[in-house]
Design a protein around this motif. Structure first.
Motif, mmCIF file in Angstrom:
data_model
loop_
_atom_site.group_PDB
_atom_site.id
_atom_site.type_symbol
_atom_site.label_atom_id
_atom_site.label_comp_id
_atom_site.label_asym_id
_atom_site.label_seq_id
_atom_site.Cartn_x
_atom_site.Cartn_y
_atom_site.Cartn_z
ATOM 1 N N THR A 153 0.873 -1.226 -0.054
ATOM 2 C CA THR A 153 0.139 0.021 0.063
ATOM 3 C C THR A 153 0.783 1.232 0.090
ATOM 4 O O THR A 153 0.560 2.146 -0.612
ATOM 5 C CB THR A 153 -1.118 0.043 1.095
ATOM 6 O OG1 THR A 153 -1.729 -1.227 1.278
ATOM 7 C CG2 THR A 153 -1.779 1.251 1.382
ATOM 8 N N VAL A 154 1.945 1.172 0.645
ATOM 9 C CA VAL A 154 2.956 2.334 0.973
ATOM 10 C C VAL A 154 3.585 2.729 -0.335
ATOM 11 O O VAL A 154 3.532 3.878 -0.869
ATOM 12 C CB VAL A 154 3.812 2.412 1.923
ATOM 13 C CG1 VAL A 154 4.759 3.402 2.116
ATOM 14 C CG2 VAL A 154 3.288 2.012 3.311
ATOM 15 N N ALA A 155 3.899 1.562 -1.023
ATOM 16 C CA ALA A 155 4.517 1.592 -2.388
ATOM 17 C C ALA A 155 3.442 2.223 -3.438
ATOM 18 O O ALA A 155 3.776 3.212 -4.287
ATOM 19 C CB ALA A 155 4.868 0.299 -2.730
ATOM 20 N N GLN A 156 2.236 1.770 -3.147
ATOM 21 C CA GLN A 156 1.318 2.288 -4.301
ATOM 22 C C GLN A 156 1.015 3.622 -4.283
ATOM 23 O O GLN A 156 1.021 4.554 -4.923
ATOM 24 C CB GLN A 156 -0.006 1.446 -4.060
ATOM 25 C CG GLN A 156 -0.884 1.785 -5.112
ATOM 26 C CD GLN A 156 -0.330 1.477 -6.518
ATOM 27 O OE1 GLN A 156 0.293 0.687 -6.764
ATOM 28 N NE2 GLN A 156 -1.036 2.267 -7.484
ATOM 29 N N VAL A 157 1.024 4.265 -2.957
ATOM 30 C CA VAL A 157 0.787 5.561 -2.581
ATOM 31 C C VAL A 157 1.871 6.354 -3.282
ATOM 32 O O VAL A 157 1.637 7.445 -3.850
ATOM 33 C CB VAL A 157 0.342 5.903 -0.929
ATOM 34 C CG1 VAL A 157 0.321 7.593 -0.791
ATOM 35 C CG2 VAL A 157 -0.789 5.107 -0.743
ATOM 36 N N LEU A 158 3.067 5.953 -2.833
ATOM 37 C CA LEU A 158 4.366 6.567 -3.390
ATOM 38 C C LEU A 158 4.317 6.730 -4.630
ATOM 39 O O LEU A 158 4.729 7.742 -5.480
ATOM 40 C CB LEU A 158 5.566 5.950 -2.603
ATOM 41 C CG LEU A 158 5.785 6.298 -1.105
ATOM 42 C CD1 LEU A 158 7.030 5.506 -0.750
ATOM 43 C CD2 LEU A 158 5.829 7.652 -0.693
ATOM 44 N N ALA A 159 4.074 5.578 -5.454
ATOM 45 C CA ALA A 159 3.972 5.614 -6.712
ATOM 46 C C ALA A 159 3.096 6.563 -7.549
ATOM 47 O O ALA A 159 3.297 7.188 -8.474
ATOM 48 C CB ALA A 159 3.524 4.057 -7.262
ATOM 49 N N THR A 160 1.906 6.681 -6.570
ATOM 50 C CA THR A 160 0.892 7.539 -7.226
ATOM 51 C C THR A 160 1.164 9.268 -7.250
ATOM 52 O O THR A 160 1.200 9.766 -7.856
ATOM 53 C CB THR A 160 -0.480 7.702 -6.610
ATOM 54 O OG1 THR A 160 -1.020 6.363 -6.543
ATOM 55 C CG2 THR A 160 -1.410 8.435 -6.811
ATOM 56 N N LEU A 161 2.226 9.270 -6.079
ATOM 57 C CA LEU A 161 2.627 10.796 -5.837
ATOM 58 C C LEU A 161 3.780 11.050 -6.933
ATOM 59 O O LEU A 161 3.798 11.971 -7.334
ATOM 60 C CB LEU A 161 3.331 10.831 -4.479
ATOM 61 C CG LEU A 161 2.122 10.733 -3.279
ATOM 62 C CD1 LEU A 161 2.872 10.709 -1.905
ATOM 63 C CD2 LEU A 161 1.018 11.762 -3.551
ATOM 64 N N ILE A 162 4.535 9.966 -7.174
ATOM 65 C CA ILE A 162 5.709 10.270 -7.989
ATOM 66 C C ILE A 162 4.900 10.298 -9.380
ATOM 67 O O ILE A 162 5.472 11.186 -10.255
ATOM 68 C CB ILE A 162 6.664 9.144 -8.105
ATOM 69 C CG1 ILE A 162 7.563 8.964 -6.852
ATOM 70 C CG2 ILE A 162 7.721 9.241 -9.294
ATOM 71 C CD1 ILE A 162 8.166 7.850 -6.932
ATOM 72 N N GLU A 163 4.132 9.566 -9.959
ATOM 73 C CA GLU A 163 3.303 9.764 -11.122
ATOM 74 C C GLU A 163 2.641 11.083 -10.944
ATOM 75 O O GLU A 163 2.604 11.641 -12.279
ATOM 76 C CB GLU A 163 2.279 8.671 -11.329
ATOM 77 C CG GLU A 163 1.624 8.633 -12.568
ATOM 78 C CD GLU A 163 0.248 7.830 -12.640
ATOM 79 O OE1 GLU A 163 -0.291 7.683 -13.707
ATOM 80 O OE2 GLU A 163 -0.169 7.297 -11.521
ATOM 81 N N ASN A 164 1.968 11.583 -10.252
ATOM 82 C CA ASN A 164 1.654 12.874 -10.058
ATOM 83 C C ASN A 164 2.595 13.925 -10.434
ATOM 84 O O ASN A 164 2.357 14.823 -11.435
ATOM 85 C CB ASN A 164 0.834 12.960 -8.907
ATOM 86 C CG ASN A 164 -0.042 14.468 -8.754
ATOM 87 O OD1 ASN A 164 -0.833 14.623 -9.443
ATOM 88 N ND2 ASN A 164 0.407 15.359 -8.218
ATOM 89 N N SER A 165 3.840 13.915 -9.913
ATOM 90 C CA SER A 165 4.778 14.798 -10.168
ATOM 91 C C SER A 165 5.227 14.787 -11.614
ATOM 92 O O SER A 165 5.614 15.676 -12.242
ATOM 93 C CB SER A 165 6.038 14.507 -9.168
ATOM 94 O OG SER A 165 5.481 14.707 -7.975
ATOM 95 N N LEU A 166 5.389 13.577 -12.170
ATOM 96 C CA LEU A 166 5.864 13.504 -13.490
ATOM 97 C C LEU A 166 4.799 14.017 -14.507
ATOM 98 O O LEU A 166 5.022 14.568 -15.377
ATOM 99 C CB LEU A 166 5.984 11.818 -13.732
ATOM 100 C CG LEU A 166 7.204 10.998 -13.134
ATOM 101 C CD1 LEU A 166 7.338 9.625 -13.559
ATOM 102 C CD2 LEU A 166 8.614 11.749 -14.107
ATOM 103 N N MET A 167 3.480 13.772 -14.253
ATOM 104 C CA MET A 167 2.621 14.178 -14.986
ATOM 105 C C MET A 167 2.249 15.806 -14.861
ATOM 106 O O MET A 167 2.258 16.405 -15.861
ATOM 107 C CB MET A 167 1.105 13.577 -14.793
ATOM 108 C CG MET A 167 0.125 13.889 -15.869
ATOM 109 S SD MET A 167 -1.479 13.047 -15.256
ATOM 110 C CE MET A 167 -0.788 11.304 -15.627
ATOM 111 N N HIS A 168 2.126 16.373 -13.698
ATOM 112 C CA HIS A 168 1.935 17.612 -13.670
ATOM 113 C C HIS A 168 2.890 18.578 -13.186
ATOM 114 O O HIS A 168 2.907 19.972 -13.151
ATOM 115 C CB HIS A 168 0.831 17.764 -12.330
ATOM 116 C CG HIS A 168 -0.464 16.839 -12.598
ATOM 117 N ND1 HIS A 168 -1.215 17.237 -13.899
ATOM 118 C CD2 HIS A 168 -0.889 15.945 -12.203
ATOM 119 C CE1 HIS A 168 -2.296 16.540 -13.914
ATOM 120 N NE2 HIS A 168 -1.970 15.636 -12.754
ATOM 121 N N GLY A 169 3.951 17.960 -12.764
ATOM 122 C CA GLY A 169 5.416 18.741 -12.019
ATOM 123 C C GLY A 169 6.317 18.957 -13.033
ATOM 124 O O GLY A 169 6.206 18.774 -14.374
#
Length: 414
Positions: free
Chosen positions: A315-331
């Motif tokens: 679960t922690v890995a999935q949450v971190l993956a979502t945050l990294i993906e969000n940075s890749l897409m929007h940051g």
């Protein structure tokens, strides 16, 4: 059903009409006949009294003397011994007559006859009136039966339509009540079922959307890693290493799916354990490496090492993956993954050098279907749900630069 209800109520009314109207008609007929007969008897008694008084006074008995004592249409005949018969009125024709005979002490006889025509006419009028009343009662019963049948049939038709809508996939409750306790109970049960079905459908659709969103990026990363393995087919050691990482990704995807299902069925299901946070972060660095290199981005690690956190590694890995993906897409720029303590918790922050989160969004970025740029608006919402189901929490600490923080419990061993 309408026809049955109408026939039933009409049958009951007809039985009531027959049971009450027929005896009433007979009683009324007898009453009219008896009343007419009493009037004839009374007329005979009055004429006899007049005759006796005239005989006692030595006066002659004539028809004019007692014409005033009889009603129109009556015939009177007086027989006095030794005197001719005296009569008044016109003798009625026919055999069905009302007749009264009175005899005096001196042998005189008074006979009064009256035609039954008026009596029969009165009886006919009363029977006609009774028949009209019965007919009106039947008509009123038919109208009432039709109204009642419609009143009861309409809710049943409505409930049948509601049940049909439920079967066709339209679970919206109608919240209609009909003033009939039994029907209202059925409507209440159908509305409750509709709400339950609606919740189930919403949950299923949400699960499908969450699963498709959460699996899309990991599968893309896995595909890229497999492409790298194919390109490195002549380097067995590298291929083995990359294949091991790919298998770990597959295991994590399996864990993500299982976690989504578990969260969907029972959000409070306890699965948290103590785990090495560095291993999860290392896993993310390895999995996102190809994507970061392809986009010319860098993932920087800062802060504590060797921390033992409490939660579910997948679960922690999935949450971190979502945050990294969000940075890749929007940051933009370098993505910084920072680990720091916070009281009894450990915080994993994900920060980039992009424009940040628009002020009008703020913490609404965690709401479903809310997105700053043409995305689904599901990822962060699912990430927060996963974090909370795992006993942690996900927050937005800063709009610019954008800083998302995952708060986890910290083991005393760490």
């Amino acid at each position: 059903m309408k026809r049955r209800m109408i026939n039933s109520l009409l049958g009951v009314v007809l039985v009531v009409v027959v049971v009450f109207c027929v005896p009433l008609a007979l009683v009324e007929k007898r009453t009219i006949v008896n009343s007419a007969q009493d009037r004839v008897d009374a007329a005979a008694v009055r004429v006899l009294a007049l005759v006796e008084s005239r005989l006692a006074a030595g006066e002659p008995v004539t028809g004019r003397a007692f014409e005033s004592q009889i009603t129109e249409g009556s015939y009177v005949e007086v027989q006095v011994p030794g005197q001719p018969v005296v009569s008044a009125g016109e003798r009625p024709a026919g055999n069905h007559l009302l007749k009264a005979v009175e005899r005096g002490n001196s042998g005189e006889t008074v006979t009064v006859e009256q035609s039954r025509e008026d009596v029969d006419h009165e009886i006919a009028n009363n029977l006609l009136l009774l028949g009209v009343v019965a007919l009106l009662a039947v008509q009123a019963a038919v109208a009432l039966a039709v109204w009642q049948a419609k009143r009861l049939a309409r809710p049943l038709t409505d409930l049948a339509e509601t049940a049909e809508r439920l079967g066709s996939g339209d679970p919206r409750p109608r919240d209609r009540r009909y003033g009939v306790p039994e029907l209202d109970r059925v409507a209440e049960v159908l509305d409750t079922s509709a709400e339950r079905i609606a919740r189930m459908l919403t949950a299923e659709r949400r699960l499908a959307a969450d699963a498709s969103h959460q699996l899309r990026t990991p599968l893309t990363a896995l595909s890229m890693r497999l492409e790298e393995i194919t390109a490195l087919a002549e380097e067995p050691e590298t291929v083995k290493e990359e294949a091991t990482i790919a298998l770990q990704q597959v295991e994590r995807l399996t864990d993500v799916v299982q976690r989504l299902l578990t969260t969907q069925r029972d959000p409070r299901s306890p699965t948290a354990v103590a785990f090495d946070l560095d291993e999860v972060i290392k896993q993310q660095v390895e999995e996102w490496g190809p994507t970061l290199r392809e986009q010319g981005r860098v993932l920087s690690l800062e802060g504590l090492h060797g921390v033992t956190a409490v939660g579910t590694p997948g679960t922690v890995a999935q949450v971190l993956a979502t945050l990294i993906e969000n940075s890749l897409m929007h940051g933009a720029g370098t993505i910084t993954l920072r680990v720091r303590p916070s009281g009894t918790s450990v915080v994993v922050e994900v920060q980039d050098q992009g424009a940040g989160v628009p002020p009008d969004l703020g913490n609404r970025v965690f709401e479903r279907a809310v997105s700053g740029r043409n995305s689904t608006g599901i990822g962060l919402a699912v990430a927060r749900d996963l974090a909370e189901a795992d006993g942690g929490r996900l927050e937005l600490l800063s709009l610019k630069p954008p800083v998302f923080a995952l708060f986890l419990g910290r083991s005393h061993e760490g």
